[in-house]
Design an enzyme around this catalytic site. Structure first.
Site, PDB file in Angstrom:
ATOM      1  N   TYR A   1       0.832  -1.212   0.000  1.00  0.00           N
ATOM      2  CA  TYR A   1       0.000   0.000   0.000  1.00  0.00           C
ATOM      3  C   TYR A   1       0.870   1.268   0.000  1.00  0.00           C
ATOM      4  CZ  TYR A   1      -3.762   3.169   1.597  1.00  0.00           C
ATOM      5  OH  TYR A   1      -4.659   4.198   1.717  1.00  0.00           O
TER       6      TYR A   1
ATOM      7  N   LYS B   1       1.123   4.161  -2.893  1.00  0.00           N
ATOM      8  CA  LYS B   1       0.774   5.570  -2.642  1.00  0.00           C
ATOM      9  C   LYS B   1       1.992   6.489  -2.884  1.00  0.00           C
ATOM     10  CE  LYS B   1      -3.570   4.919  -1.570  1.00  0.00           C
ATOM     11  NZ  LYS B   1      -4.644   5.387  -2.455  1.00  0.00           N
TER      12      LYS B   1
HETATM   13  P1  NAP Z   1     -13.382   2.293   0.797  1.00  0.00           P
HETATM   14  O1  NAP Z   1     -14.558   2.694   1.634  1.00  0.00           O
HETATM   15  O2  NAP Z   1     -12.940   0.870   0.808  1.00  0.00           O
HETATM   16  O3  NAP Z   1     -13.665   2.773  -0.699  1.00  0.00           O
HETATM   17  C1  NAP Z   1     -12.875   2.376  -1.778  1.00  0.00           C
HETATM   18  C2  NAP Z   1     -13.750   2.318  -3.009  1.00  0.00           C
HETATM   19  O4  NAP Z   1     -12.965   1.913  -4.140  1.00  0.00           O
HETATM   20  C3  NAP Z   1     -14.861   1.273  -2.843  1.00  0.00           C
HETATM   21  O5  NAP Z   1     -16.080   1.801  -3.312  1.00  0.00           O
HETATM   22  C4  NAP Z   1     -14.357   0.124  -3.719  1.00  0.00           C
HETATM   23  O6  NAP Z   1     -15.388  -0.681  -4.249  1.00  0.00           O
HETATM   24  C5  NAP Z   1     -13.667   0.898  -4.837  1.00  0.00           C
HETATM   25  N1  NAP Z   1     -12.775   0.032  -5.608  1.00  0.00           N
HETATM   26  C6  NAP Z   1     -11.945  -0.949  -5.133  1.00  0.00           C
HETATM   27  N2  NAP Z   1     -11.293  -1.522  -6.151  1.00  0.00           N
HETATM   28  C7  NAP Z   1     -11.710  -0.913  -7.292  1.00  0.00           C
HETATM   29  C8  NAP Z   1     -11.403  -1.087  -8.675  1.00  0.00           C
HETATM   30  N3  NAP Z   1     -10.527  -2.022  -9.069  1.00  0.00           N
HETATM   31  N4  NAP Z   1     -12.019  -0.308  -9.594  1.00  0.00           N
HETATM   32  C9  NAP Z   1     -12.927   0.624  -9.191  1.00  0.00           C
HETATM   33  N5  NAP Z   1     -13.253   0.828  -7.899  1.00  0.00           N
HETATM   34  C10 NAP Z   1     -12.652   0.072  -6.960  1.00  0.00           C
HETATM   35  O7  NAP Z   1     -12.098   3.136   1.222  1.00  0.00           O
HETATM   36  P2  NAP Z   1     -11.926   4.711   1.541  1.00  0.00           P
HETATM   37  O8  NAP Z   1     -11.434   4.808   2.919  1.00  0.00           O
HETATM   38  O9  NAP Z   1     -13.105   5.496   1.127  1.00  0.00           O
HETATM   39  O10 NAP Z   1     -10.657   5.035   0.585  1.00  0.00           O
HETATM   40  C11 NAP Z   1     -10.748   5.818  -0.592  1.00  0.00           C
HETATM   41  C12 NAP Z   1      -9.341   6.216  -1.007  1.00  0.00           C
HETATM   42  O11 NAP Z   1      -8.729   6.969   0.049  1.00  0.00           O
HETATM   43  C13 NAP Z   1      -8.421   5.022  -1.268  1.00  0.00           C
HETATM   44  O12 NAP Z   1      -7.576   5.296  -2.366  1.00  0.00           O
HETATM   45  C14 NAP Z   1      -7.600   4.947   0.013  1.00  0.00           C
HETATM   46  O13 NAP Z   1      -6.353   4.341  -0.207  1.00  0.00           O
HETATM   47  C15 NAP Z   1      -7.469   6.418   0.362  1.00  0.00           C
HETATM   48  N6  NAP Z   1      -7.139   6.645   1.776  1.00  0.00           N
HETATM   49  C16 NAP Z   1      -8.012   6.351   2.774  1.00  0.00           C
HETATM   50  C17 NAP Z   1      -7.654   6.592   4.099  1.00  0.00           C
HETATM   51  C18 NAP Z   1      -8.574   6.304   5.249  1.00  0.00           C
HETATM   52  O14 NAP Z   1      -8.173   6.567   6.387  1.00  0.00           O
HETATM   53  N7  NAP Z   1      -9.790   5.841   5.045  1.00  0.00           N
HETATM   54  C19 NAP Z   1      -6.399   7.120   4.390  1.00  0.00           C
HETATM   55  C20 NAP Z   1      -5.524   7.401   3.351  1.00  0.00           C
HETATM   56  C21 NAP Z   1      -5.905   7.178   2.051  1.00  0.00           C
HETATM   57  P3  NAP Z   1     -16.112  -1.815  -3.352  1.00  0.00           P
HETATM   58  O15 NAP Z   1     -16.525  -1.228  -2.096  1.00  0.00           O
HETATM   59  O16 NAP Z   1     -17.300  -2.157  -4.154  1.00  0.00           O
HETATM   60  O17 NAP Z   1     -15.084  -2.879  -3.179  1.00  0.00           O
END
Ligand code: NAP
Length: 246
Positions: free
Chosen positions: A154, A158
């Site tokens: 991861y 990133k």
């Molecule tokens: P999340 O709730 O798991 O959302 C991720 C979304 O991406 C889900 O809707 C997922 O679909 C979709 N997805 C996964 N694989 C995909 C693919 N191959 N093609 C198209 N869509 C796909 O996570 P989140 O926390 O909102 O994270 C969103 C972004 O923020 C990510 O890039 C994550 O790395 C980044 N981020 C999050 C945090 C945090 O603290 N939450 C911190 C740093 C960075 P499904 O649900 O249907 O699987």
């Protein structure tokens, strides 16, 4: 602020992507929701967005697949005729210490988080170059800046996305296309809900603002980077983390 603009957000059925979609819609942008083909959330999110008074469509597809990404761009062009904003938000984790990390888990995370963004930038650059304008925003992570044990795949994805952001900014600046990254800290979402209480407490103790982030905190900064308010900003990484990294 974004009235009449067209925005595509990958992985926007739920979580941070959904919050970004809702925020950009609240400023007047028409929204293209993308999520994996099996997503049940995407259609619901689309209905919620239409209720805000803008137009919205769902184009499901996997960002790893070039043909899905091409269809995402062509269906958006057919419907809206232009693409002003593209947010690379789709991302996953498959955590584990490096010594035990499987090649499959390494490849899967790199394919979705980094190659997926590369596929999307390559595809959206064409219409944006013709328009001579566009804003691309990549959702990175503070761990891509500081490293994190148990997340080699991861973190590498990133950190790579941050490098991709700067190169995109340099390659396309002369065509009027800006590219920036947002690096979230600990944001409450499905991705962080699964972490142990121990890990959550460690993060909590190192956040100067004394609270976890909300998805809307990320959406606010993305809206700024998508709008003309940031028209002289490109190639930057903005940490949105309550001061965790400074
Ligand atoms: P999340 O709730 O798991 O959302 C991720 C979304 O991406 C889900 O809707 C997922 O679909 C979709 N997805 C996964 N694989 C995909 C693919 N191959 N093609 C198209 N869509 C796909 O996570 P989140 O926390 O909102 O994270 C969103 C972004 O923020 C990510 O890039 C994550 O790395 C980044 N981020 C999050 C945090 C945090 O603290 N939450 C911190 C740093 C960075 P499904 O649900 O249907 O699987």
């Amino acid at each position: 602020m974004l009235k009449g603009r067209t925005a595509i957000i990958t992985g926007s059925g739920r979580g941070i992507g959904k919050a970004i979609a809702m925020k950009l819609a609240s400023y007047g942008a028409n929204i293209v929701i993308n999520d994996i083909p099996s997503s049940e959330d995407a259609d619901k999110t689309c209905e919620e967005i239409k209720a805000l008074g803008v137009d919205s469509i769902v184009v499901k597809g996997d960002v790893r697949k070039k043909e899905d990404v091409e269809r995402l761009i062509s269906e958006t062009m057919d419907k809206f005729g232009k693409i002003d904003i593209f947010v690379n938000n789709a991302g996953i984790t498959r955590d584990g210490l490096m010594i035990r990390m499987s090649e499959e888990d390494w490849d899967l995370v790199m394919d979705i988080n980094l190659k997926g963004a590369f596929n999307c930038i390559k595809a959206v650059a064409r219409p944006m170059m013709k328009q001579r304008s566009g804003a691309i925003i990549n959702i990175a992570s503070i761990v891509g800046v500081m490293g994190n044990p148990g997340q080699a795949n991861y973190v590498a994805s990133k950190a790579g996305l941050i490098g991709l952001t700067k190169t995109t900014a340099k390659e396309f600046a002369s065509r009027g296309i800006r590219c920036n990254a947002v690096a979230p800290g600990f944001i409450r979402s499905a991705m962080t809900d699964v972490l142990s209480d121990d890990v959550k407490q460690k993060y909590f103790d190192s956040i100067p603002l004394g609270k976890f982030g909300e998805t809307e905190n990320i959406a606010d900064v993305v809206a700024f980077l998508a709008s003309d308010m940031s028209k002289y900003v490109t190639g930057q990484v903005i940490n949105v983390d309550g001061g965790l990294v400074m």
